[in-house]
Design a protein around this motif. Sequence first.
Motif, PDB file in Angstrom:
ATOM      1  N   ALA A 118      -4.250  -4.587  -8.915  1.00  0.00           N
ATOM      2  CA  ALA A 118      -3.212  -4.599  -7.894  1.00  0.00           C
ATOM      3  C   ALA A 118      -1.855  -4.829  -8.552  1.00  0.00           C
ATOM      4  O   ALA A 118      -1.743  -5.419  -9.602  1.00  0.00           O
ATOM      5  N   GLY A 119      -0.815  -4.334  -7.892  1.00  0.00           N
ATOM      6  CA  GLY A 119       0.522  -4.475  -8.412  1.00  0.00           C
ATOM      7  C   GLY A 119       0.997  -3.179  -9.080  1.00  0.00           C
ATOM      8  O   GLY A 119       0.258  -2.230  -9.248  1.00  0.00           O
ATOM      9  N   ILE A 120       2.248  -3.274  -9.515  1.00  0.00           N
ATOM     10  CA  ILE A 120       2.851  -2.063 -10.102  1.00  0.00           C
ATOM     11  C   ILE A 120       2.655  -2.096 -11.603  1.00  0.00           C
ATOM     12  O   ILE A 120       3.057  -3.045 -12.269  1.00  0.00           O
ATOM     13  N   GLY A 121       2.048  -1.121 -12.067  1.00  0.00           N
ATOM     14  CA  GLY A 121       1.839  -0.972 -13.489  1.00  0.00           C
ATOM     15  C   GLY A 121       2.276   0.420 -13.933  1.00  0.00           C
ATOM     16  O   GLY A 121       2.970   1.157 -13.217  1.00  0.00           O
ATOM     17  N   ASP A 122       1.873   0.808 -15.096  1.00  0.00           N
ATOM     18  CA  ASP A 122       2.250   2.130 -15.611  1.00  0.00           C
ATOM     19  C   ASP A 122       1.653   3.242 -14.764  1.00  0.00           C
ATOM     20  O   ASP A 122       2.308   4.242 -14.447  1.00  0.00           O
ATOM     21  N   VAL A 123       0.404   3.067 -14.417  1.00  0.00           N
ATOM     22  CA  VAL A 123      -0.261   4.122 -13.607  1.00  0.00           C
ATOM     23  C   VAL A 123       0.384   4.186 -12.241  1.00  0.00           C
ATOM     24  O   VAL A 123       0.629   5.261 -11.682  1.00  0.00           O
ATOM     25  N   SER A 124       0.711   3.044 -11.680  1.00  0.00           N
ATOM     26  CA  SER A 124       1.352   3.028 -10.364  1.00  0.00           C
ATOM     27  C   SER A 124       2.714   3.698 -10.417  1.00  0.00           C
ATOM     28  O   SER A 124       3.112   4.439  -9.501  1.00  0.00           O
ATOM     29  N   ARG A 125       3.449   3.404 -11.524  1.00  0.00           N
ATOM     30  CA  ARG A 125       4.749   4.044 -11.649  1.00  0.00           C
ATOM     31  C   ARG A 125       4.619   5.579 -11.757  1.00  0.00           C
ATOM     32  O   ARG A 125       5.423   6.345 -11.213  1.00  0.00           O
ATOM     33  N   GLU A 126       3.623   6.050 -12.479  1.00  0.00           N
ATOM     34  CA  GLU A 126       3.422   7.508 -12.608  1.00  0.00           C
ATOM     35  C   GLU A 126       3.098   8.143 -11.241  1.00  0.00           C
ATOM     36  O   GLU A 126       3.644   9.172 -10.867  1.00  0.00           O
ATOM     37  N   LYS A 127       2.213   7.440 -10.531  1.00  0.00           N
ATOM     38  CA  LYS A 127       1.867   7.982  -9.207  1.00  0.00           C
ATOM     39  C   LYS A 127       3.046   7.884  -8.235  1.00  0.00           C
ATOM     40  O   LYS A 127       3.226   8.773  -7.389  1.00  0.00           O
ATOM     41  N   GLN A 128       3.870   6.866  -8.412  1.00  0.00           N
ATOM     42  CA  GLN A 128       5.048   6.771  -7.576  1.00  0.00           C
ATOM     43  C   GLN A 128       6.033   7.890  -7.888  1.00  0.00           C
ATOM     44  O   GLN A 128       6.641   8.488  -7.003  1.00  0.00           O
ATOM     45  N   ALA A 129       6.182   8.175  -9.188  1.00  0.00           N
ATOM     46  CA  ALA A 129       7.081   9.279  -9.585  1.00  0.00           C
ATOM     47  C   ALA A 129       6.565  10.616  -9.054  1.00  0.00           C
ATOM     48  O   ALA A 129       7.330  11.474  -8.571  1.00  0.00           O
ATOM     49  N   GLU A 130       5.251  10.776  -9.132  1.00  0.00           N
ATOM     50  CA  GLU A 130       4.668  12.023  -8.606  1.00  0.00           C
ATOM     51  C   GLU A 130       4.883  12.116  -7.093  1.00  0.00           C
ATOM     52  O   GLU A 130       5.194  13.183  -6.555  1.00  0.00           O
ATOM     53  N   ARG A 131       4.742  10.986  -6.433  1.00  0.00           N
ATOM     54  CA  ARG A 131       4.955  10.982  -4.977  1.00  0.00           C
ATOM     55  C   ARG A 131       6.394  11.329  -4.633  1.00  0.00           C
ATOM     56  O   ARG A 131       6.673  12.144  -3.732  1.00  0.00           O
ATOM     57  N   ASP A 132       7.337  10.724  -5.382  1.00  0.00           N
ATOM     58  CA  ASP A 132       8.750  10.999  -5.099  1.00  0.00           C
ATOM     59  C   ASP A 132       9.092  12.469  -5.378  1.00  0.00           C
ATOM     60  O   ASP A 132       9.874  13.087  -4.650  1.00  0.00           O
ATOM     61  N   ARG A 133       8.534  13.036  -6.436  1.00  0.00           N
ATOM     62  CA  ARG A 133       8.787  14.469  -6.754  1.00  0.00           C
ATOM     63  C   ARG A 133       8.271  15.374  -5.637  1.00  0.00           C
ATOM     64  O   ARG A 133       8.960  16.317  -5.196  1.00  0.00           O
ATOM     65  N   LEU A 134       7.066  15.085  -5.205  1.00  0.00           N
ATOM     66  CA  LEU A 134       6.499  15.915  -4.129  1.00  0.00           C
ATOM     67  C   LEU A 134       7.262  15.714  -2.824  1.00  0.00           C
ATOM     68  O   LEU A 134       7.423  16.657  -2.030  1.00  0.00           O
ATOM     69  N   GLN A 135       7.787  14.531  -2.615  1.00  0.00           N
ATOM     70  CA  GLN A 135       8.581  14.298  -1.418  1.00  0.00           C
ATOM     71  C   GLN A 135       9.866  15.114  -1.447  1.00  0.00           C
ATOM     72  O   GLN A 135      10.290  15.705  -0.459  1.00  0.00           O
TER      73      GLN A 135
END
Length: 483
Positions: free
Chosen positions: A230-247
């Motif tokens: 749980a929490g923000i880590g490297d994988v979370s940041r990558e998935k967040q970046a992917e989410r923002d790009r797709l948004q």
Amino acid sequence: MRSGTQRSSLRRRVTRRAVAEQLLTVSGANRDVLRDAPKERTKQVAMGAVLLSTAAIAAVSASYALHLALHFWWPFAVLGGVAWGLVILNLDRWLVVSTPRLKTKLGTLAMALPRVLLAVLIGAVISTPLTLAVFSAEISTEVQVMAAEEEDAFNRQLDEDSRYAQIPAWEAQIQALQADIAQPVTDADVLDDPAVVDLQQRIDEAKTRYEAAAAAFQCENDGTCGTGDAGIGDVSREKQAERDRLQREWQDLQQQSEPAKAQVRQQLETEEIQKTADQEAQLADLQERSADASSDRRAEIAAHQAAVGDSDGILARLTALGRISDADPVLHAAHLLLFLFMTALECLPIIFKTMLALAPPSLYERLVSLEEEKVEQRMRLRLQTEYEEAETLARSALTAAEARAARTLKAESRATGMVLDAQLDVTRDGVRRWRDEQLGATSAGEVREATPSADDLESLYKNDRLGSEDPRDGRLAGSSAPA
């Protein structure tokens, strides 16, 4: 009471006698002969009654035919029937009166045969409307059946006619074109455009990818999936970046949607104007072809209905009578017997007259023959008398002319003699004067030798008068002077 009865009986006798006289006129009987043969009077009255009866039947038949065939109002049809009855009466009377009796039965039959054939033809014409009137109920039913059959056949013909088979398809196309022309460009048309559909599909796909990326980021952040931390880590940041790009990609596509729809609407409206013009031209052509075909179809239907409305004439009824006669042997026999009976009834006068002509001559006929012979003899005698009178008058005129010529010749001869005597006296006086003049100029002896004496001249004149009595003869004495 007895006096009134006598007057009534007298009136009836007078009425019967007047009717009998009219019937004798109709039959063409010779009243002078009937005075010598009163028993034949009844037969001739009966012949007149038969002729009048056939004429009455002809009048009734013609009235019915005029009302049936030409749809005349009954009073006018009756007037026409009466005129036709008078024509038939006159014709039958001529046929009866002109049927002769020849010396041989074969000759009589040969002479009467054309008249009988003519009477049969007239009878057939007259009896036909009466036969139709007798079977009018059955004929009317069959005429309705025939009209229904013709209507069904006509409808089938219309349905199978290639000229009218395309009318329903044309009408459907006209309705579709009219509905399409009346409807402008709608949002549904814009949304159905391929470019808008493709863009919307891309937006939906981008949205789906964005939602999947957002769910993956949330899951990784919660530690429920992925690494499980749980929490923000490297994988979370990558998935967040992917989410923002797709948004951002999804939002960019959404921003392109409205301008694309506006552009598509403008394009569709431009195309709609040209399409509407083409559709209006196509609609006008379809409406014209459909109107022409429908007009022709209505005209044909109207003509058929008019023909069906007039199909209750004599020809249609004869056809119906033939059909029901062929279908029902009993009715066929009844129709034939009735037709023959009516025809024979119309031919009765001439047939009766022919039968009388083939039988031994009756008293009336013998008296008529004697009357005709007497008339012929009187005519011959009158012509002979007129010829003899003319011949006598001609001979008298010739004798009178000869007498007048003789008297004229005698008078001319006497006048010629008187003229010659006068000329002789003149000549004598001239000779004497000439002699006296000569005697005064010459000697008496010379004159006597050179001049002829008066007696010599008179002798010479007499000889010349015996030779010619023409006072214009140039040899008369005194016509020339002596040399």
